[in-house]
Design a protein around this motif. Structure first.
Motif, PDB file in Angstrom:
ATOM      1  N   GLU A 237      -2.221  54.028  86.364  1.00  0.00           N
ATOM      2  CA  GLU A 237      -1.013  53.220  86.612  1.00  0.00           C
ATOM      3  C   GLU A 237       0.142  53.820  85.835  1.00  0.00           C
ATOM      4  OE1 GLU A 237      -1.468  49.060  85.872  1.00  0.00           O
ATOM      5  OE2 GLU A 237      -3.116  48.982  87.313  1.00  0.00           O
ATOM      6  N   LEU A 238       1.266  53.979  86.492  1.00  0.00           N
ATOM      7  CA  LEU A 238       2.415  54.582  85.815  1.00  0.00           C
ATOM      8  C   LEU A 238       3.315  53.498  85.243  1.00  0.00           C
ATOM      9  CD1 LEU A 238       3.372  57.382  88.361  1.00  0.00           C
ATOM     10  CD2 LEU A 238       1.900  57.541  86.352  1.00  0.00           C
ATOM     11  N   ARG A 239       3.792  53.743  84.019  1.00  0.00           N
ATOM     12  CA  ARG A 239       4.805  52.828  83.447  1.00  0.00           C
ATOM     13  C   ARG A 239       6.112  53.599  83.414  1.00  0.00           C
ATOM     14  NH1 ARG A 239       1.743  50.615  78.310  1.00  0.00           N
ATOM     15  NH2 ARG A 239       0.626  52.542  78.688  1.00  0.00           N
ATOM     16  N   ARG A 240       6.898  53.388  84.447  1.00  0.00           N
ATOM     17  CA  ARG A 240       8.095  54.219  84.601  1.00  0.00           C
ATOM     18  C   ARG A 240       9.260  53.686  83.778  1.00  0.00           C
ATOM     19  NH1 ARG A 240       8.232  57.671  89.398  1.00  0.00           N
ATOM     20  NH2 ARG A 240       6.397  57.320  90.673  1.00  0.00           N
ATOM     21  N   SER A 241      10.037  54.636  83.291  1.00  0.00           N
ATOM     22  CA  SER A 241      11.313  54.264  82.668  1.00  0.00           C
ATOM     23  C   SER A 241      12.251  55.432  82.934  1.00  0.00           C
ATOM     24  CB  SER A 241      11.123  54.035  81.168  1.00  0.00           C
ATOM     25  OG  SER A 241      10.686  55.232  80.579  1.00  0.00           O
ATOM     26  N   ALA A 247      15.151  66.264  77.148  1.00  0.00           N
ATOM     27  CA  ALA A 247      15.114  65.735  75.777  1.00  0.00           C
ATOM     28  C   ALA A 247      13.662  65.535  75.344  1.00  0.00           C
ATOM     29  CB  ALA A 247      15.885  64.414  75.720  1.00  0.00           C
ATOM     30  N   LEU A 248      12.848  65.006  76.253  1.00  0.00           N
ATOM     31  CA  LEU A 248      11.427  64.792  75.930  1.00  0.00           C
ATOM     32  C   LEU A 248      10.766  66.135  75.594  1.00  0.00           C
ATOM     33  CD1 LEU A 248       8.934  62.762  75.985  1.00  0.00           C
ATOM     34  CD2 LEU A 248       8.484  63.675  78.250  1.00  0.00           C
ATOM     35  N   THR A 249      11.059  67.150  76.396  1.00  0.00           N
ATOM     36  CA  THR A 249      10.460  68.475  76.190  1.00  0.00           C
ATOM     37  C   THR A 249      10.846  69.024  74.814  1.00  0.00           C
ATOM     38  OG1 THR A 249      10.630  68.854  78.546  1.00  0.00           O
ATOM     39  CG2 THR A 249      10.298  70.800  77.186  1.00  0.00           C
ATOM     40  N   ARG A 250      12.140  68.943  74.500  1.00  0.00           N
ATOM     41  CA  ARG A 250      12.590  69.472  73.197  1.00  0.00           C
ATOM     42  C   ARG A 250      11.910  68.717  72.062  1.00  0.00           C
ATOM     43  NH1 ARG A 250      17.635  70.411  75.807  1.00  0.00           N
ATOM     44  NH2 ARG A 250      18.219  68.249  75.429  1.00  0.00           N
ATOM     45  N   ASP A 251      11.785  67.394  72.246  1.00  0.00           N
ATOM     46  CA  ASP A 251      11.190  66.550  71.223  1.00  0.00           C
ATOM     47  C   ASP A 251       9.719  66.933  70.977  1.00  0.00           C
ATOM     48  OD1 ASP A 251      11.029  64.443  69.490  1.00  0.00           O
ATOM     49  OD2 ASP A 251      10.320  63.040  71.045  1.00  0.00           O
ATOM     50  N   ILE A 252       8.976  67.095  72.072  1.00  0.00           N
ATOM     51  CA  ILE A 252       7.543  67.423  71.926  1.00  0.00           C
ATOM     52  C   ILE A 252       7.378  68.787  71.272  1.00  0.00           C
ATOM     53  CG2 ILE A 252       5.420  67.944  73.207  1.00  0.00           C
ATOM     54  CD1 ILE A 252       6.410  65.968  75.339  1.00  0.00           C
ATOM     55  N   LEU A 253       8.200  69.748  71.705  1.00  0.00           N
ATOM     56  CA  LEU A 253       8.050  71.092  71.149  1.00  0.00           C
ATOM     57  C   LEU A 253       8.480  71.133  69.685  1.00  0.00           C
ATOM     58  CD1 LEU A 253       9.110  73.197  74.239  1.00  0.00           C
ATOM     59  CD2 LEU A 253       6.822  72.773  73.371  1.00  0.00           C
ATOM     60  N   ALA A 254       9.463  70.300  69.336  1.00  0.00           N
ATOM     61  CA  ALA A 254       9.888  70.256  67.929  1.00  0.00           C
ATOM     62  C   ALA A 254       8.743  69.697  67.079  1.00  0.00           C
ATOM     63  CB  ALA A 254      11.140  69.383  67.793  1.00  0.00           C
ATOM     64  N   GLU A 281       4.833  58.731  78.649  1.00  0.00           N
ATOM     65  CA  GLU A 281       3.619  59.125  77.934  1.00  0.00           C
ATOM     66  C   GLU A 281       2.806  60.123  78.750  1.00  0.00           C
ATOM     67  OE1 GLU A 281       0.394  56.359  76.338  1.00  0.00           O
ATOM     68  OE2 GLU A 281       2.297  55.423  75.760  1.00  0.00           O
ATOM     69  N   ARG A 282       2.763  59.865  80.081  1.00  0.00           N
ATOM     70  CA  ARG A 282       1.981  60.747  80.953  1.00  0.00           C
ATOM     71  C   ARG A 282       2.624  62.130  81.067  1.00  0.00           C
ATOM     72  NH1 ARG A 282      -3.064  59.259  80.955  1.00  0.00           N
ATOM     73  NH2 ARG A 282      -3.365  57.103  81.512  1.00  0.00           N
ATOM     74  N   LEU A 283       3.962  62.167  81.120  1.00  0.00           N
ATOM     75  CA  LEU A 283       4.595  63.486  81.214  1.00  0.00           C
ATOM     76  C   LEU A 283       4.459  64.253  79.899  1.00  0.00           C
ATOM     77  CD1 LEU A 283       7.704  63.310  83.520  1.00  0.00           C
ATOM     78  CD2 LEU A 283       5.309  63.631  84.047  1.00  0.00           C
ATOM     79  N   GLU A 284       4.354  63.505  78.805  1.00  0.00           N
ATOM     80  CA  GLU A 284       4.097  64.135  77.513  1.00  0.00           C
ATOM     81  C   GLU A 284       2.754  64.865  77.576  1.00  0.00           C
ATOM     82  OE1 GLU A 284       5.262  61.160  74.438  1.00  0.00           O
ATOM     83  OE2 GLU A 284       4.040  62.467  73.150  1.00  0.00           O
ATOM     84  N   GLN A 285       1.792  64.172  78.216  1.00  0.00           N
ATOM     85  CA  GLN A 285       0.453  64.752  78.363  1.00  0.00           C
ATOM     86  C   GLN A 285       0.500  66.027  79.215  1.00  0.00           C
ATOM     87  OE1 GLN A 285      -1.755  61.318  79.779  1.00  0.00           O
ATOM     88  NE2 GLN A 285      -3.652  62.378  79.247  1.00  0.00           N
ATOM     89  N   GLU A 357      -3.396  65.279  88.497  1.00  0.00           N
ATOM     90  CA  GLU A 357      -3.485  63.858  88.848  1.00  0.00           C
ATOM     91  C   GLU A 357      -2.209  63.110  88.456  1.00  0.00           C
ATOM     92  OE1 GLU A 357      -6.282  62.256  90.493  1.00  0.00           O
ATOM     93  OE2 GLU A 357      -6.439  64.403  90.869  1.00  0.00           O
ATOM     94  N   ILE A 358      -1.709  63.405  87.254  1.00  0.00           N
ATOM     95  CA  ILE A 358      -0.502  62.715  86.777  1.00  0.00           C
ATOM     96  C   ILE A 358       0.692  63.086  87.661  1.00  0.00           C
ATOM     97  CG2 ILE A 358       1.157  62.533  84.873  1.00  0.00           C
ATOM     98  CD1 ILE A 358      -1.205  62.912  82.942  1.00  0.00           C
TER      99      ILE A 358
END
Ligand code: ADP
Length: 398
Positions: A237-241, A247-254, A281-285, A357-358
């Protein structure tokens, strides 16, 4: 009683009074199986309506032939042409012995193939001399299709069971490694505590940090197992926002920068704003799996991550200059438990399946472009809006 034996009785009945003969004639006429009689010289002398229906050949076309197969395109079980000498009626005529359950295919003029099971029995006169042969046959096409379907299903199930067994073994192995390290560190601390040795706060916190890292590793493995079982039964189940993928990419790589630097890996980022509605959260994965693979299989070379926005999609690419993947494996590696470099690195063959899958749950796609020794580029394309909520065309637009 088999059809051919029943018809044997019918022949014997020909010497009986006419009512009995009529009864046996009706019996043969009404049978589901096709029946043909060969005289002692081997020529077909009579047939029943089922023979015509099953062979799709009229009685006139069969009478006088030496085998019903003469008028058809017969096939062996492996699909090769069937040689007429193998016809059970002809063998039975030659040997005087019964021939049972020969499976022969018949290709009809419209290319449809019927599979028939033939049985031939010698006919004897009252004095024991040969009177010919009776052959009966039935259409087993549907039966064969059902059998091959269940064989296929059985093979699929066996494959799944084998895959699950292999997965359990790998999962147990992967879990044991951090757990063993965890146990050793705890035992070490207990020894220190019981020896009464004083441990400086700094040294203690280093040890405790290591403990936390191992528990995090165990925790993420357990989460992975839970994800696999959820995704397998289609409960993602996706929890979309609304957020910016760049920004997410830069954050994870940092967050991973220190660890990447400690193993000498350079991760370059080139991310332009790409706003969309996704499960963060799923795209982080997705990103974590692709980047960790690029590092794992990247031969220590630099890794590059790009994010760009198109009109309706965001595109994320993760490239490395490592092993590369042969074209024959490009599809397979996205399947569960599939690995292209098994043995060279530890892993369960689940990361890319989870990514796929995601991404699919978001209505997007992921592909790889790679060749051995040339590095790999994984490209994820994600619709920026929920697919069925894409903006309607402007009333004036065509
Ligand atoms: P795992 O890494 O646990 O084996 P994945 O599902 O993440 O599982 O990857 C499947 C397989 O695809 C890997 O075993 C590896 O052979 C191949 N692979 C994935 N990413 C890369 C990459 N960046 N370069 C080369 N091979 C890769």
């Amino acid at each position: 009683m088999e059809a051919a034996e029943r018809t044997n009785e019918a022949i014997e009945a020909s010497s009986r009074p006419p009512e009995a003969e009529l009864r046996y004639r009706l019996l043969v006429q009404g049978m589901e199986e096709g029946v043909v009689f060969h005289d002692q010289d081997g020529f077909i002398r009579s047939t029943n309506p089922s023979a015509e229906r099953i062979l799709r050949i009229s009685a006139d076309g069969l009478l006088g032939c030496r085998s019903v197969l003469e008028r058809c395109e017969p096939l062996r079980e492996d699909g090769a042409p069937f040689a007429l000498e193998g016809c059970p009626a002809l063998i039975c005529l030659r040997t005087g012995q019964s021939e049972r359950e020969h499976v022969i295919g018949i290709r009809h003029p419209d290319e449809h193939v019927s599979w028939l099971s033939f049985t031939s029995h010698p006919l004897r006169r009252g004095d024991g001399g040969r009177a010919g042969v009776v052959t009966s046959f039935r259409d087993i096409t549907a039966l064969r299709a059902r059998e091959s379907e269940s064989t296929q299903r059985y093979e699929e199930v066996s494959n799944t069971v084998r895959m699950h067994d292999a997965f359990l073994a790998t999962a147990a192995h992967e879990l044991r490694t951090p757990l063993t390290a965890l146990r050793l560190q705890v035992q070490n601390l207990m020894r220190l505590a019981s020896s009464g040795a004083q441990l400086a706060n700094e040294a203690l916190s280093v040890k405790l940090e290591r403990l936390v890292r191992q528990t995090e590793r165990v925790n993420s493995l357990i989460n992975l197992l839970l994800d696999v079982s959820r995704m397998t039964v289609g409960q993602l189940e996706l929890r979309r926002s609304r957020f910016d993928l760049a920004a997410l990419t830069r954050d994870i790589l940092a967050r991973g920068a220190e660890e990447h630097a400690s193993v000498g890996i350079v991760v370059e980022v080139n991310a332009e704003p790409a706003i969309g509605e996704w499960d963060e959260e799923r795209l982080e994965q997705v990103l974590a799996n692709l980047v960790s693979n690029a590092i794992k299989y990247g031969n220590g070379g630099p890794v590059r991550v790009d994010v760009r926005a198109e009109a309706t999609r965001a595109v994320l690419t993760v490239s490395d200059r490592g092993h590369g993947i042969p074209a024959a494996d490009h599809r397979r590696i996205f399947e569960r438990f599939e690995r292209a470099h098994a043995g060279s690195q530890s892993g369960m063959g689940l990361g890319l399946w989870i990514v796929r899958e995601i991404v699919a749950a978001h209505g997007g796609s992921v592909v790889v472009s790679s060749a051995p020794g040339q590095g790999s580029t994984f490209t994820v394309s994600l619709p920026r809006l929920i697919p069925n909520e894409s903006p309607r065309p402007h009333p004036g637009a065509r």
